[in-house]
Structure formats: C-alpha cells, structure tokens
Design a protein around this motif. Structure first.
Motif, PDB file in Angstrom:
ATOM      1  N   LEU A  58       0.859  -1.253  -0.169  1.00 46.67           N
ATOM      2  CA  LEU A  58      -0.041  -0.062   0.004  1.00 46.67           C
ATOM      3  C   LEU A  58       0.880   1.311   0.018  1.00 46.67           C
ATOM      4  O   LEU A  58       0.565   2.166  -0.800  1.00 46.67           O
ATOM      5  CB  LEU A  58      -0.902  -0.172   1.251  1.00 46.67           C
ATOM      6  CG  LEU A  58      -1.876   1.096   1.107  1.00 46.67           C
ATOM      7  CD1 LEU A  58      -2.892   0.834   0.210  1.00 46.67           C
ATOM      8  CD2 LEU A  58      -2.620   1.273   2.717  1.00 46.67           C
ATOM      9  N   HIS A  59       1.940   1.198   0.991  1.00 45.80           N
ATOM     10  CA  HIS A  59       2.779   2.360   0.824  1.00 45.80           C
ATOM     11  C   HIS A  59       3.454   2.600  -0.527  1.00 45.80           C
ATOM     12  O   HIS A  59       3.460   3.759  -0.962  1.00 45.80           O
ATOM     13  CB  HIS A  59       3.743   1.963   1.863  1.00 45.80           C
ATOM     14  CG  HIS A  59       4.860   3.294   1.981  1.00 45.80           C
ATOM     15  ND1 HIS A  59       5.794   3.611   1.448  1.00 45.80           N
ATOM     16  CD2 HIS A  59       4.970   4.230   2.978  1.00 45.80           C
ATOM     17  CE1 HIS A  59       6.510   4.450   1.756  1.00 45.80           C
ATOM     18  NE2 HIS A  59       5.837   5.227   2.613  1.00 45.80           N
ATOM     19  N   ASN A  60       3.982   1.727  -0.999  1.00 47.37           N
ATOM     20  CA  ASN A  60       4.380   1.848  -2.307  1.00 47.37           C
ATOM     21  C   ASN A  60       3.384   2.178  -3.374  1.00 47.37           C
ATOM     22  O   ASN A  60       3.849   3.173  -4.233  1.00 47.37           O
ATOM     23  CB  ASN A  60       5.161   0.509  -3.090  1.00 47.37           C
ATOM     24  CG  ASN A  60       6.286   0.010  -1.929  1.00 47.37           C
ATOM     25  OD1 ASN A  60       6.785   0.949  -1.334  1.00 47.37           O
ATOM     26  ND2 ASN A  60       6.904  -1.229  -2.314  1.00 47.37           N
ATOM     27  N   ALA A  61       2.247   1.856  -3.342  1.00 42.32           N
ATOM     28  CA  ALA A  61       1.454   2.039  -4.475  1.00 42.32           C
ATOM     29  C   ALA A  61       0.821   3.875  -4.143  1.00 42.32           C
ATOM     30  O   ALA A  61       0.811   4.504  -4.944  1.00 42.32           O
ATOM     31  CB  ALA A  61      -0.100   1.392  -4.423  1.00 42.32           C
ATOM     32  N   ARG A  65       1.686   7.170  -6.495  1.00 47.32           N
ATOM     33  CA  ARG A  65       0.468   7.959  -6.943  1.00 47.32           C
ATOM     34  C   ARG A  65       0.636   9.563  -6.494  1.00 47.32           C
ATOM     35  O   ARG A  65       0.546  10.352  -7.224  1.00 47.32           O
ATOM     36  CB  ARG A  65      -0.952   7.643  -6.115  1.00 47.32           C
ATOM     37  CG  ARG A  65      -1.752   7.225  -7.070  1.00 47.32           C
ATOM     38  CD  ARG A  65      -3.254   7.026  -6.402  1.00 47.32           C
ATOM     39  NE  ARG A  65      -3.744   8.264  -6.062  1.00 47.32           N
ATOM     40  CZ  ARG A  65      -4.762   8.195  -5.118  1.00 47.32           C
ATOM     41  NH1 ARG A  65      -5.327   7.094  -5.205  1.00 47.32           N
ATOM     42  NH2 ARG A  65      -5.178   9.249  -4.587  1.00 47.32           N
ATOM     43  N   LEU A  66       1.347   9.565  -5.102  1.00 43.36           N
ATOM     44  CA  LEU A  66       1.636  10.803  -4.768  1.00 43.36           C
ATOM     45  C   LEU A  66       2.794  11.739  -5.701  1.00 43.36           C
ATOM     46  O   LEU A  66       2.698  12.852  -6.047  1.00 43.36           O
ATOM     47  CB  LEU A  66       2.465  10.854  -3.435  1.00 43.36           C
ATOM     48  CG  LEU A  66       2.449  12.116  -2.567  1.00 43.36           C
ATOM     49  CD1 LEU A  66       1.145  12.570  -2.001  1.00 43.36           C
ATOM     50  CD2 LEU A  66       3.357  11.901  -1.222  1.00 43.36           C
ATOM     51  N   GLN A  67       3.667  10.663  -6.332  1.00 44.20           N
ATOM     52  CA  GLN A  67       4.827  11.103  -7.216  1.00 44.20           C
ATOM     53  C   GLN A  67       4.108  11.633  -8.254  1.00 44.20           C
ATOM     54  O   GLN A  67       4.390  12.797  -8.982  1.00 44.20           O
ATOM     55  CB  GLN A  67       5.648  10.006  -7.443  1.00 44.20           C
ATOM     56  CG  GLN A  67       7.080  10.624  -8.048  1.00 44.20           C
ATOM     57  CD  GLN A  67       8.101   9.519  -8.662  1.00 44.20           C
ATOM     58  OE1 GLN A  67       7.585   8.388  -8.423  1.00 44.20           O
ATOM     59  NE2 GLN A  67       9.051   9.955  -9.324  1.00 44.20           N
ATOM     60  N   GLU A  68       3.345  10.793  -8.903  1.00 49.90           N
ATOM     61  CA  GLU A  68       2.547  11.204 -10.272  1.00 49.90           C
ATOM     62  C   GLU A  68       1.634  12.654  -9.917  1.00 49.90           C
ATOM     63  O   GLU A  68       1.532  13.413 -10.712  1.00 49.90           O
ATOM     64  CB  GLU A  68       1.432  10.265 -10.546  1.00 49.90           C
ATOM     65  CG  GLU A  68       2.045   9.062 -11.413  1.00 49.90           C
ATOM     66  CD  GLU A  68       0.793   7.774 -11.410  1.00 49.90           C
ATOM     67  OE1 GLU A  68      -0.066   8.098 -11.248  1.00 49.90           O
ATOM     68  OE2 GLU A  68       1.524   6.902 -11.578  1.00 49.90           O
ATOM     69  N   VAL A 180       0.238   9.689   3.049  1.00 53.71           N
ATOM     70  CA  VAL A 180       0.224   8.167   2.969  1.00 53.71           C
ATOM     71  C   VAL A 180       0.459   7.569   4.117  1.00 53.71           C
ATOM     72  O   VAL A 180      -0.130   6.564   4.262  1.00 53.71           O
ATOM     73  CB  VAL A 180       1.652   8.083   2.010  1.00 53.71           C
ATOM     74  CG1 VAL A 180       1.945   6.638   1.576  1.00 53.71           C
ATOM     75  CG2 VAL A 180       1.406   8.492   0.382  1.00 53.71           C
ATOM     76  N   HIS A 181       1.256   8.096   5.115  1.00 57.72           N
ATOM     77  CA  HIS A 181       1.378   7.455   6.343  1.00 57.72           C
ATOM     78  C   HIS A 181       0.107   7.367   7.003  1.00 57.72           C
ATOM     79  O   HIS A 181      -0.106   6.281   7.758  1.00 57.72           O
ATOM     80  CB  HIS A 181       2.556   8.277   7.260  1.00 57.72           C
ATOM     81  CG  HIS A 181       3.996   7.995   6.587  1.00 57.72           C
ATOM     82  ND1 HIS A 181       4.572   6.630   6.940  1.00 57.72           N
ATOM     83  CD2 HIS A 181       4.815   9.062   6.031  1.00 57.72           C
ATOM     84  CE1 HIS A 181       5.716   6.802   6.160  1.00 57.72           C
ATOM     85  NE2 HIS A 181       5.841   8.221   5.757  1.00 57.72           N
ATOM     86  N   SER A 185      -1.335   3.801   8.283  1.00 58.52           N
ATOM     87  CA  SER A 185      -1.082   3.643   9.687  1.00 58.52           C
ATOM     88  C   SER A 185      -2.629   3.257  10.244  1.00 58.52           C
ATOM     89  O   SER A 185      -2.972   2.266  10.728  1.00 58.52           O
ATOM     90  CB  SER A 185      -1.201   4.939  10.537  1.00 58.52           C
ATOM     91  OG  SER A 185       0.283   5.066  10.483  1.00 58.52           O
ATOM     92  N   ARG A 186      -3.594   3.812   9.571  1.00 62.15           N
ATOM     93  CA  ARG A 186      -5.028   3.487   9.814  1.00 62.15           C
ATOM     94  C   ARG A 186      -5.063   2.236   9.340  1.00 62.15           C
ATOM     95  O   ARG A 186      -5.991   1.303  10.206  1.00 62.15           O
ATOM     96  CB  ARG A 186      -6.067   4.378   8.980  1.00 62.15           C
ATOM     97  CG  ARG A 186      -7.225   4.459   9.629  1.00 62.15           C
ATOM     98  CD  ARG A 186      -8.100   5.586   8.838  1.00 62.15           C
ATOM     99  NE  ARG A 186      -7.629   6.884   8.800  1.00 62.15           N
ATOM    100  CZ  ARG A 186      -7.824   7.484   7.761  1.00 62.15           C
ATOM    101  NH1 ARG A 186      -8.526   7.141   6.729  1.00 62.15           N
ATOM    102  NH2 ARG A 186      -7.298   8.924   7.494  1.00 62.15           N
ATOM    103  N   LEU A 187      -4.916   2.038   8.210  1.00 62.52           N
ATOM    104  CA  LEU A 187      -5.116   0.268   7.696  1.00 62.52           C
ATOM    105  C   LEU A 187      -4.343  -0.534   8.661  1.00 62.52           C
ATOM    106  O   LEU A 187      -4.957  -1.632   8.926  1.00 62.52           O
ATOM    107  CB  LEU A 187      -4.668   0.215   6.451  1.00 62.52           C
ATOM    108  CG  LEU A 187      -4.916  -1.133   5.749  1.00 62.52           C
ATOM    109  CD1 LEU A 187      -6.191  -1.194   4.895  1.00 62.52           C
ATOM    110  CD2 LEU A 187      -3.623  -1.450   4.831  1.00 62.52           C
TER     111      LEU A 187
END
Ligand SMILES: Nc1ncnc2c1ncn2[C@@H]1O[C@H](COP(=O)(O)OP(=O)(O)OP(=O)(O)O)[C@@H](O)[C@H]1O
Ligand SMILES: [Mg+2]
Length: 482
Positions: A58-61, A65-68, A180-181, A185-187
């Motif tokens: 999830l973090h990587n995905a 997305r954040l980068q895009e 993202v964090h 964390s929530r998940l």
C-alpha cells in the motif's frame, strides 16, 4: 587433519543439544497447550506477515500515486506560470502559488526560479531556505525531476518542472508523504484489530477442539494409570469412531484380557497355596509318623535288644565272648542314640508337647554340640501362651533351615536367633557373620531352603526379607501375624 571431524560434528552436536533443550521445554507441556500454542503462533505469524506485506504494498502504491500527483501539479503550475513570468506579473504569480497550496492539502511549498537561479516567488513567507535551491535540479533536456527530501514533518517529494522548456525558469513543488502514512497507519490498526479478534476466536475454537480431542486421551491416561496400579476393571468410553476411539476400544479389550488373566492367576495362586499347604501338612504328618515309628518301634526294639545282650553277657559261660558282647552293646547303644536324634530331627516331640520355645532351646543346644559355632538364642514374649501349632511348626522349620544354611554355607563364627512376640505378630531374626551371598542370585531348582522359608511364611500371611551381601553375613527377617 585430526581436528577436521570435530569441526564438522560440533555444529550437529550443538543443534541436537539445542533441540533437546527446546524439546525438554516444549515436550513437557500438555497436548492442549501444544495445540493452543501452535494455533496462536500460526495466527500471529500469518497476521503479522500479511500486515507487513499489505503495509509495504500500500505504501509503495500510494507513494507512486503521490509522485504522479506532484509531477502533474508541478506541470500545471509551470504551464499556468509561463505567461505571468513573461509579463513579470508577480502579484498573480503569488496568487497562483497560494491557489496551488490551498487546492492541494498535501502540498507543503511551491516556488518559481528564474533562468538565473533566482527565486521569483515562494510560499515560505519570511526566509526562504536557500539549500532547497540546490536540492533538486532538472536535467537540461529533462521534462521533470523528483527527489525525496527529509524534513521535520517526514519525507517530502520534491518535483521540479521546467517552465516554457526551461526558458522561463523552473517550477518546484514539495508534496508531503504524511497522508500516505496516515492511510497506511489507519489500515495497519484496522488489520491489527482484525487479527486480535480472529486470534481470540481462533484460540477459543482451538481450546474447544483440543478439549474435544484431549478429553478421551485424558480418560485413557487415567485408566492406564489405574491399570498400572493393578485395577483391571477399567472401561473407557469410546467417544468417536476415529483413531482415539479405536484406541479406547483396543484398551478396553486389553483390560478385559488382563482382568481375565489376573483372575486365572489368582485362582492358580490359590490352588498352588492350597496344594503347598497340603504338601507341607502331609510332610509334617509323615515326619511325625516316622518319628513316632522310630521312637516307639525301632527304639523299643533296640532297647530290648540291648537288655537281652546285657542279660546274655551276664549269663555267658564263655569269658572270651564278653568283650564281643560289650562291643555289640555299644553299637546298639550308638544306633539307639542315632535313632533318637533322627526322630527328634524329624519331629521334636517337645514342639508338640512343650511348645516352640522349649523345642528351639533343645534344637539350638543340639546344634551347639554339633557345629563349631557360637549360637545366641533370645526369645521374647513366648513364655505365656502357646502360638497356633501351624505357626510354631513354621517358625521351628524356618529356624532349622536358617541354622542349617549357616552351618553349611556361611563359614560363620557366630549366629544369633531372636524370636519376639509383640502386637499380634511374631518376628524372627536369624543372623550370621559369615561370607554372605548375593541375595539377588538365589534361584534354581535345587535351592529349596530359602524358597521354603518364604513359602511357609507366606502361607501364614507373613513376610520374609533376606538381606545379604558377599562378605557381610546374612540376615533373615520373618514376620508372621497371629
Ligand atoms: N547363611 C548363609 N551364608 C552364606 N550363604 C548362604 C546362606 N544361606 C544361604 N546361602 C546361599 O544361598 C543358597 C540357597 O540356599 P538354600 O537354603 O535355598 O539352598 P541350599 O541350602 O543350597 O539347598 P537346600 O535346598 O538343601 O536348602 C545356598 O546355596 C548358599 O549359596
Ligand atoms: Mg538350605
């Protein structure tokens, strides 16, 4: 070269020692704990493994997305800023940056740099951090460049995009990874809670299942322990048709067989005792009869033969025959003595007439004369009343065998016999200071003396302890209840 095998075996030894240590701990706990431990271990391992993997993916995905997002936001900023830079409209450029900041909550900063590397506008308010300028550069032919920077509030994705193909400067935007964090964390928390709930349910289910599985095993264990203590009337309920149920059925068949065999054994033992009792009684009766016969018939005949010889000697007219008469008389007298001794040995009349104490006293006196042995005899509590005749006979024969053994095998200097009547029991101790023997090795068909001692005592519900070590004499302790 010689140390090579050692070097190869040592890790194996360590491994096996480690395994032994693990097994000494894990093997000692109950099956229930083992199953619960395995279930708990698997649930936690699975839960933690899945959580780590999901977090990572999830973090990587989200980071991708954040980068895009940061690239597209920077491009948008660059496109919209082109005209404003060309006409040098600083006010609208400010507005544009503020708008970018407001529209995207993940944007931490934005600024524009002219072709000389001077900052045109920025969102830092007072004090622009100058080292930020060199932190990210776009390659001369590049479209954009993204780097990650560390900051007080975590990682920042910094994207630089050339404005008007680099001819009007560079637009830079910093995106914070915080969102993202937060999502990850929530998940993670949700997954941990789910694992907790699943573990609890799993453990409860496993506890119930182990109870179902181990209950028949516990029943079997208890029954096996009872069988081990000699209770063959055990029956175990077969709870199910599985392997444990089959085991319970096999166990029931086994205990039934054992109970049958035990009953047969007891019956045979009773028969053997009865037979033995009859043999011993018959032997005593026979000895009594032979002793009486020897005393009454043979003794009488020899006595009258002696009288006749005496008379014939007195009346004999030939003096040369007198010494021969004397020899004959002495021979008859010795035979009479032997017959008397034999008759006493077979069945001392004193045992029937005067009781155990007198008979033993007489027997021990005889032995003192016969054997080069110092014999102590102590009798306590036997003067007042007679013991049952079977007990007296048994004790007399036991002492007789004990003393005969001492004379035959012990090479002892002294022997001591103690008979004590106390608290409804008679206790006899026969001891010597001879060479002793290995009491664990007395078996064999010809060795009937010690066996006879045991049998006689056990027929009267008594017990026998024979203690001996080579070189340390022998002690025979007999106890018979009255
Ligand atoms: N007081 C003793 N000192 C040393 N050895 C003994 C003594 N009593 C018994 N033993 C040993 O134990 C063996 C068994 O004794 P046990 O009386 O049963 O048989 P036995 O005397 O050899 O034969 P029998 O059947 O004629 O009595 C003896 O052969 C002897 O080796
Ligand atoms: Mg013997």
């Amino acid at each position: 070269m010689a140390t090579l095998p050692q070097a190869t075996t040592r890790p194996k030894e360590q491994q096996s020692a480690l395994f032994d240590y693990f097994w000494s701990l894990a093997g000692a706990v109950s099956v229930r704990t083992k199953i619960l431990g395995i279930v708990l271990g698997l649930v936690i391992l699975l839960g933690v493994g899945i959580t780590i993997q999901v977090r990572e993916t999830l973090h990587n995905a989200l980071a991708a997305r954040l980068q895009e997002q940061s690239v597209s936001a920077a491009r948008d900023l660059a496109a919209r800023a082109t005209d404003l830079i060309l006409i040098n409209d600083l006010y609208d450029l400010h507005q544009l940056l503020n708008e970018t900041l407001v529209n995207n909550p993940d944007v931490r900063y934005a600024f524009l740099v002219d072709t000389n590397g001077e900052v045109i506008v920025h969102t830092f308010g007072e004090g622009f951090p100058l080292d930020l300028l060199t932190a990210n550069r776009v390659a001369a032919d590049g479209h954009h460049a993204t780097v990650t920077l560390d900051s007080d509030e975590g990682q920042i994705w910094d994207t630089a995009v050339p404005i008007f193909e680099g001819r009007a400067g560079i637009a830079r935007i910093g995106f914070s990874e915080n969102s993202v964090h937060t999502v990850v964390s929530r998940l993670t928390n949700q997954m941990l809670i789910t694992i907790g709930i699943v573990s609890t349910v799993g453990i409860l289910a496993a506890a119930f299942l182990t109870w179902v599985v181990t209950r028949p095993i516990l029943d079997l264990k208890q029954a096996a322990q009872a069988v081990g203590q000699g209770d063959f009337n055990q029956w175990v309920q077969p709870w199910a048709g599985d392997e444990i149920g089959e085991l319970a059925k096999a166990f029931n068949v086994m205990t039934a067989d054992l109970a049958r065999a035990e009953a047969q054994h007891i019956e045979r033992e009773e028969l053997r005792s009865q037979l033995l009792e009859k043999v011993i009684t018959a032997q005593e009766e026979e000895r009594k009869r032979i002793a009486r016969e020897l005393h009454d018939e043979t003794g009488q005949a020899l006595t009258s033969l002696m009288m006749h010889l005496h008379k014939m000697n007195q009346q004999c007219p030939v003096p040369e025959l007198k010494p021969q008469f004397d020899d004959l008389r002495q021979l008859v007298s010795r035979t009479l003595n032997d017959v008397h001794n034999l008759s006493v040995e077979l069945r001392p009349s004193a045992l029937d007439d005067m009781g155990l104490a007198a008979a033993l006293q007489r027997y021990v006196n005889d032995c003192r004369k016969r054997y080069p042995l110092e014999i102590d005899l102590a009798m306590i509590g036997l003067d007042n009343a007679r013991l049952p005749s079977t007990t007296e006979t048994a004790l007399y024969r036991i002492v007789q065998e004990g003393l005969t053994n001492i004379a035959r095998h012990a090479q002892a200097k002294t022997a001591s016999i103690m008979i004590e009547r106390r608290h409804g029991r008679v206790r006899a101790i026969i001891e010597d200071d001879g060479i002793g023997f290995d009491s664990g090795k007395t078996s064999g068909k010809e060795r009937l003396g010690l066996y006879g001692i045991r049998e006689r005592a056990e027929l009267l519900n008594g017990s026998v302890i024979i203690e001996s070590e080579p070189g340390h004499g022998v002690t025979i302790l007999v106890e018979i209840p009255i």
